[in-house]
Motif scaffolding. Structure first.
Motif, PDB file in Angstrom:
ATOM      1  N   CYS A 394       0.838  -1.191   0.000  1.00 48.12           N
ATOM      2  CA  CYS A 394       0.000   0.000   0.000  1.00 48.12           C
ATOM      3  C   CYS A 394       0.876   1.244   0.000  1.00 48.12           C
ATOM      4  CB  CYS A 394      -0.917  -0.013   1.225  1.00 48.12           C
ATOM      5  SG  CYS A 394      -2.077   1.372   1.262  1.00 48.12           S
ATOM      6  N   VAL A 395       0.475   2.226  -0.821  1.00 50.92           N
ATOM      7  CA  VAL A 395       1.232   3.467  -0.943  1.00 50.92           C
ATOM      8  C   VAL A 395       0.391   4.611  -0.391  1.00 50.92           C
ATOM      9  CG1 VAL A 395       2.328   5.070  -2.540  1.00 50.92           C
ATOM     10  CG2 VAL A 395       2.465   2.617  -2.951  1.00 50.92           C
ATOM     11  N   LEU A 396       1.009   5.459   0.419  1.00 53.23           N
ATOM     12  CA  LEU A 396       0.338   6.664   0.911  1.00 53.23           C
ATOM     13  C   LEU A 396       0.694   7.813  -0.028  1.00 53.23           C
ATOM     14  CD1 LEU A 396       0.894   6.404   4.771  1.00 53.23           C
ATOM     15  CD2 LEU A 396      -1.209   6.005   3.494  1.00 53.23           C
ATOM     16  N   CYS A 397      -0.291   8.309  -0.758  1.00 55.42           N
ATOM     17  CA  CYS A 397      -0.028   9.371  -1.724  1.00 55.42           C
ATOM     18  C   CYS A 397      -1.318  10.127  -2.023  1.00 55.42           C
ATOM     19  CB  CYS A 397       0.561   8.785  -3.011  1.00 55.42           C
ATOM     20  SG  CYS A 397      -0.590   7.734  -3.927  1.00 55.42           S
ATOM     21  N   ASP A 398      -1.168  11.183  -2.814  1.00 58.93           N
ATOM     22  CA  ASP A 398      -2.316  11.921  -3.347  1.00 58.93           C
ATOM     23  C   ASP A 398      -2.585  11.350  -4.732  1.00 58.93           C
ATOM     24  OD1 ASP A 398      -4.078  13.706  -4.497  1.00 58.93           O
ATOM     25  OD2 ASP A 398      -3.174  15.456  -3.535  1.00 58.93           O
ATOM     26  N   PRO A 399      -3.623  10.547  -4.908  1.00 56.70           N
ATOM     27  CA  PRO A 399      -3.826   9.860  -6.192  1.00 56.70           C
ATOM     28  C   PRO A 399      -3.989  10.824  -7.363  1.00 56.70           C
ATOM     29  CG  PRO A 399      -5.744   9.603  -4.765  1.00 56.70           C
ATOM     30  CD  PRO A 399      -4.674  10.201  -3.932  1.00 56.70           C
ATOM     31  N   ASP A 400      -4.638  11.981  -7.144  1.00 57.37           N
ATOM     32  CA  ASP A 400      -4.813  12.928  -8.249  1.00 57.37           C
ATOM     33  C   ASP A 400      -3.469  13.472  -8.716  1.00 57.37           C
ATOM     34  OD1 ASP A 400      -7.539  12.594  -8.192  1.00 57.37           O
ATOM     35  OD2 ASP A 400      -7.881  14.271  -6.801  1.00 57.37           O
ATOM     36  N   ARG A 401      -2.597  13.779  -7.773  1.00 57.73           N
ATOM     37  CA  ARG A 401      -1.287  14.325  -8.144  1.00 57.73           C
ATOM     38  C   ARG A 401      -0.416  13.254  -8.806  1.00 57.73           C
ATOM     39  NH1 ARG A 401      -0.491  19.562  -8.285  1.00 57.73           N
ATOM     40  NH2 ARG A 401       1.409  19.687  -7.054  1.00 57.73           N
ATOM     41  N   GLY A 474       8.650  18.066  -9.106  1.00 52.47           N
ATOM     42  CA  GLY A 474       8.159  18.732  -7.906  1.00 52.47           C
ATOM     43  C   GLY A 474       7.159  17.884  -7.140  1.00 52.47           C
ATOM     44  N   ILE A 475       6.225  17.252  -7.869  1.00 52.29           N
ATOM     45  CA  ILE A 475       5.212  16.433  -7.191  1.00 52.29           C
ATOM     46  C   ILE A 475       5.864  15.221  -6.519  1.00 52.29           C
ATOM     47  CG2 ILE A 475       3.183  14.977  -7.573  1.00 52.29           C
ATOM     48  CD1 ILE A 475       2.352  16.923  -9.801  1.00 52.29           C
ATOM     49  N   MET A 476       6.794  14.577  -7.207  1.00 56.21           N
ATOM     50  CA  MET A 476       7.467  13.414  -6.616  1.00 56.21           C
ATOM     51  C   MET A 476       8.274  13.821  -5.381  1.00 56.21           C
ATOM     52  SD  MET A 476       6.559  10.754  -8.238  1.00 56.21           S
ATOM     53  CE  MET A 476       7.752   9.603  -7.583  1.00 56.21           C
ATOM     54  N   GLU A 477       8.875  14.984  -5.426  1.00 55.61           N
ATOM     55  CA  GLU A 477       9.636  15.455  -4.269  1.00 55.61           C
ATOM     56  C   GLU A 477       8.711  15.731  -3.094  1.00 55.61           C
ATOM     57  OE1 GLU A 477      11.572  19.372  -4.395  1.00 55.61           O
ATOM     58  OE2 GLU A 477      13.455  18.282  -4.032  1.00 55.61           O
ATOM     59  N   GLU A 478       7.508  16.272  -3.374  1.00 54.46           N
ATOM     60  CA  GLU A 478       6.549  16.513  -2.304  1.00 54.46           C
ATOM     61  C   GLU A 478       6.112  15.207  -1.641  1.00 54.46           C
ATOM     62  OE1 GLU A 478       3.399  18.616  -4.177  1.00 54.46           O
ATOM     63  OE2 GLU A 478       4.381  20.573  -4.027  1.00 54.46           O
ATOM     64  N   HIS A 479       6.098  14.125  -2.388  1.00 55.12           N
ATOM     65  CA  HIS A 479       5.714  12.821  -1.848  1.00 55.12           C
ATOM     66  C   HIS A 479       6.887  12.101  -1.168  1.00 55.12           C
ATOM     67  CE1 HIS A 479       2.076  13.284  -4.301  1.00 55.12           C
ATOM     68  NE2 HIS A 479       1.552  12.285  -3.578  1.00 55.12           N
ATOM     69  N   GLY A 480       8.061  12.712  -1.157  1.00 53.71           N
ATOM     70  CA  GLY A 480       9.231  12.042  -0.578  1.00 53.71           C
ATOM     71  C   GLY A 480       9.800  10.973  -1.493  1.00 53.71           C
ATOM     72  N   GLY A 481       9.486  11.055  -2.775  1.00 57.42           N
ATOM     73  CA  GLY A 481       9.991  10.085  -3.746  1.00 57.42           C
ATOM     74  C   GLY A 481      11.052  10.711  -4.631  1.00 57.42           C
ATOM     75  N   LEU A 498       9.750   6.437  -8.035  1.00 62.14           N
ATOM     76  CA  LEU A 498       9.894   5.708  -6.774  1.00 62.14           C
ATOM     77  C   LEU A 498       9.136   6.438  -5.680  1.00 62.14           C
ATOM     78  CD1 LEU A 498      13.711   4.882  -7.006  1.00 62.14           C
ATOM     79  CD2 LEU A 498      11.803   3.365  -7.495  1.00 62.14           C
ATOM     80  N   LEU A 499       8.213   5.722  -5.027  1.00 59.29           N
ATOM     81  CA  LEU A 499       7.390   6.294  -3.965  1.00 59.29           C
ATOM     82  C   LEU A 499       7.562   5.485  -2.688  1.00 59.29           C
ATOM     83  CD1 LEU A 499       4.103   6.907  -5.983  1.00 59.29           C
ATOM     84  CD2 LEU A 499       5.524   8.684  -4.939  1.00 59.29           C
ATOM     85  N   PRO A 500       7.567   6.150  -1.529  1.00 60.39           N
ATOM     86  CA  PRO A 500       7.639   5.403  -0.270  1.00 60.39           C
ATOM     87  C   PRO A 500       6.356   4.605  -0.060  1.00 60.39           C
ATOM     88  CG  PRO A 500       8.137   7.736   0.065  1.00 60.39           C
ATOM     89  CD  PRO A 500       7.585   7.604  -1.302  1.00 60.39           C
ATOM     90  N   THR A 501       6.508   3.428   0.547  1.00 58.29           N
ATOM     91  CA  THR A 501       5.337   2.633   0.899  1.00 58.29           C
ATOM     92  C   THR A 501       4.750   3.155   2.201  1.00 58.29           C
ATOM     93  OG1 THR A 501       6.693   1.045   2.085  1.00 58.29           O
ATOM     94  CG2 THR A 501       6.308   0.617  -0.246  1.00 58.29           C
ATOM     95  N   GLN A 502       3.661   2.522   2.646  1.00 60.86           N
ATOM     96  CA  GLN A 502       3.023   2.963   3.883  1.00 60.86           C
ATOM     97  C   GLN A 502       3.979   2.842   5.060  1.00 60.86           C
ATOM     98  OE1 GLN A 502      -0.698   1.046   4.641  1.00 60.86           O
ATOM     99  NE2 GLN A 502      -1.173   2.286   6.445  1.00 60.86           N
ATOM    100  N   GLU A 503       4.832   1.781   5.073  1.00 57.61           N
ATOM    101  CA  GLU A 503       5.815   1.634   6.142  1.00 57.61           C
ATOM    102  C   GLU A 503       6.834   2.755   6.097  1.00 57.61           C
ATOM    103  OE1 GLU A 503       4.841  -0.627   4.120  1.00 57.61           O
ATOM    104  OE2 GLU A 503       3.893  -2.180   5.348  1.00 57.61           O
ATOM    105  N   GLY A 504       7.171   3.227   4.894  1.00 57.52           N
ATOM    106  CA  GLY A 504       8.132   4.312   4.772  1.00 57.52           C
ATOM    107  C   GLY A 504       7.644   5.592   5.399  1.00 57.52           C
ATOM    108  N   TYR A 505       6.346   5.845   5.336  1.00 58.75           N
ATOM    109  CA  TYR A 505       5.804   7.041   5.982  1.00 58.75           C
ATOM    110  C   TYR A 505       5.795   6.896   7.486  1.00 58.75           C
ATOM    111  CZ  TYR A 505       4.311   9.472   1.772  1.00 58.75           C
ATOM    112  OH  TYR A 505       4.298  10.160   0.599  1.00 58.75           O
ATOM    113  N   GLU A 506       5.546   5.674   7.960  1.00 63.26           N
ATOM    114  CA  GLU A 506       5.496   5.464   9.399  1.00 63.26           C
ATOM    115  C   GLU A 506       6.876   5.588  10.001  1.00 63.26           C
ATOM    116  OE1 GLU A 506       3.688   1.681   9.760  1.00 63.26           O
ATOM    117  OE2 GLU A 506       1.699   2.376   9.227  1.00 63.26           O
TER     118      GLU A 506
END
Length: 506
Positions: A394-401, A474-481, A498-506
């Motif tokens: 599972c990925v924590l992100c803004d799906p629209d962005r 810019g959007i990927m950087e805002e997501h920590g990717g 590359l996007l962090p997973t849910q564990e990466g946010y925790e």
């Protein structure tokens, strides 16, 4: 640790010591044995001579005492002198008999022979004395016989003196022999000392050479390593501790070389990360500065541009009967719409609205974005290949962005294949992150412009704004990717998101 077989250094030193000590002890022992044997023989001879001299002195005194009763009888006619003479002459004969055996003179033949030579003299003295003591012997005969007896006594004394001289000569001979034994032993000891010393020096030289050669090689190897030549190895030509030390040196050099390689790779990786972080920071600062400028420009241009579009639409309604003028107004309107799209891109680039982060099915977001471009893919004859695994974290992100990011990447890929081609889209879990990989079969990105593709307003397209990949970054950087691009001439381009997973946010 490398182990070698063979004699140890301690064993070699002990063997070297024994090689020197055993011959030295053997030589000194042999010299001592022969010297002791000769000295023992000389001492035994001196003891024999001592006994012989005592016997000779006793005989010399006994002869005079034995003749005194005869003289007393001849001179004074004293009674009892015959028995006294017999007792004393018997004592002399008994002593003389003892001096003639080995108990008195040991194994020396000369004293025995000289003692046996005195027996006739004492026999003559006894016979003459017996005649003196007979009653029928006249005074003149007694005097004559006494003179003969004293003559025999003097001869015995002379023989005894000769015996004493012979014994003293033998003493001198034994003393000279003893001195020679001492001198010979001393010379032999000096010679043996010189020989053993030379042998010891030779052994020390040979052992030092044998020990110094590998040590010199180790010193040379150490200097090579100090100069940075970690590929240098010493030849293990010895056994025991020296061989083990040389093997340990080689193992140490190899371990240092491997450690240096690991350290260099780690430094290179960290350097690349720092360069990437520095590049990202510089790009972020650049984007932020340009974003402020773009926001102001978009705000200032949007209102007059809206007024221009409204007036153009009104004019187009009024000149519908004039096709040539209507056509020109439409062309101006299209250009104005293009400017409005650029302003909208500037607004999107400059306005970093707050992300609406939540759990997201990444495959669903990718599928939605692909659905939006499916018609365009068919029109441009581009084949689509999907690789969306069922099990994705599972990925924590803004799906629209993220969908906006994917659309920009898809549009760039489609524009890179105007004659058709293949678009491959896949998701995977890599390096603890969720990855979206978009690959096209276009001509690739030239190497001289790859470092500028994320710069705002940089484009190689005639109608592009140069903001698409900047917005993606810019959007990927805002997501920590992060965004990675791999491209080669005539081999297409692969964009990896590359996007962090849910564990990466925790």
């Amino acid at each position: 640790m490398l182990r070698t077989t063979g004699r140890s250094l301690n064993t070699r030193l002990i063997l070297g010591f024994l090689l020197v000590a055993i011959p030295a002890v053997a030589v000194v022992g042999a010299i001592s044995f022969y010297a002791l044997r000769d000295l023992t023989s000389a001492n035994q001879g001196l003891q024999e001579i001592s006994r012989s001299l005592e016997a000779v002195r006793a005989l010399e005194g006994g002869v005079g005492r034995a003749l005194m009763p005869v003289g007393e009888f001849v001179a004074y006619g004293a009674s009892g002198q015959e028995r006294l003479f017999e007792a004393r002459i018997g004592e002399i004969e008994s002593r003389l008999q003892g001096c003639g055996n080995t108990a008195c003179h040991g194994v020396s033949a000369q004293p025995r022979e000289m003692a046996q030579g005195l027996v006739p003299y004492f026999r003559t003295i006894r016979d003459r004395a017996a005649s003196v003591f007979r009653e029928d012997t006249g005074s003149a005969d007694r005097i004559r016989l006494f003179r003969e007896i004293t003559g025999q006594g003097r001869e015995v004394s002379r023989q005894l003196e000769h015996m004493s001289s012979a014994l003293l000569a033998r003493v001198e001979s034994l003393q000279e022999k003893t001195q020679q034994v001492y001198q010979r032993a001393w010379n032999l000891i000096l010679g043996a000392t010189a020989l053993v010393g030379g042998f010891a020096v030779l052994m020390a030289y040979l052992m030092s050479r044998k020990l110094a050669r590998p040590i010199r090689e180790l010193v040379s190897g150490t200097r090579h390593v100090m100069r940075g030549d970690l590929n240098h190895r010493v030849t293990v030509s010895e056994r025991g501790e020296i061989g083990e030390l040389m093997g340990s040196f080689n193992a140490m050099a190899q371990e240092i070389d491997e450690h240096r390689g690991r350290l260099e790779r780690l430094v290179q990786a960290r350097t690349a990360e720092l360069e990437q972080a520095h590049e990202s920071l510089m790009r972020s600062e650049k984007l932020a500065s340009i974003g402020v400028l773009a926001s102001g420009v978009a705000h200032e241009l949007n209102n007059p541009l809206t007024s221009i579009l409204m007036n153009i639409n009104l004019l187009m309604e009024e000149v519908e009967d004039r096709p040539d003028l209507h056509r020109e107004l439409k062309r101006v309107g299209d250009d104005a719409l293009r400017c409005q799209r650029i302003i909208n891109d500037l607004r999107d680039f400059s306005h970093r609205r707050e992300l609406e982060i939540g759990p997201c099915d990444l495959n669903a977001v990718v599928s939605d974005a692909l659905g939006l471009i499916s018609r365009q893919l068919r029109l441009q004859k581009i084949a689509l290949t999907r690789n969306l695994p069922d099990r994705m974290p599972c990925v924590l992100c803004d799906p629209d962005r993220i969908r906006q990011v994917l659309m920009n990447v898809f549009v760039n890929a489609i524009q890179a294949m105007p004659e058709g081609g293949t678009l491959s889209v896949g998701t995977a879990f890599q390096e603890g992150r969720a990855a979206i990989t978009v690959t096209d079969s276009g001509p690739g990105i030239p190497s001289d412009i790859r470092s500028r593709i994320f710069d705002p307003f940089f484009t190689t397209k005639a109608e592009g704004t140069g903001l698409g990949l900047s917005i993606v970054y810019g959007i990927m950087e805002e997501h920590g990717g992060r965004v990675e691009i791999d491209s080669a001439a005539a081999a297409g381009t692969a964009v990896r998101l590359l996007l962090p997973t849910q564990e990466g946010y925790e």
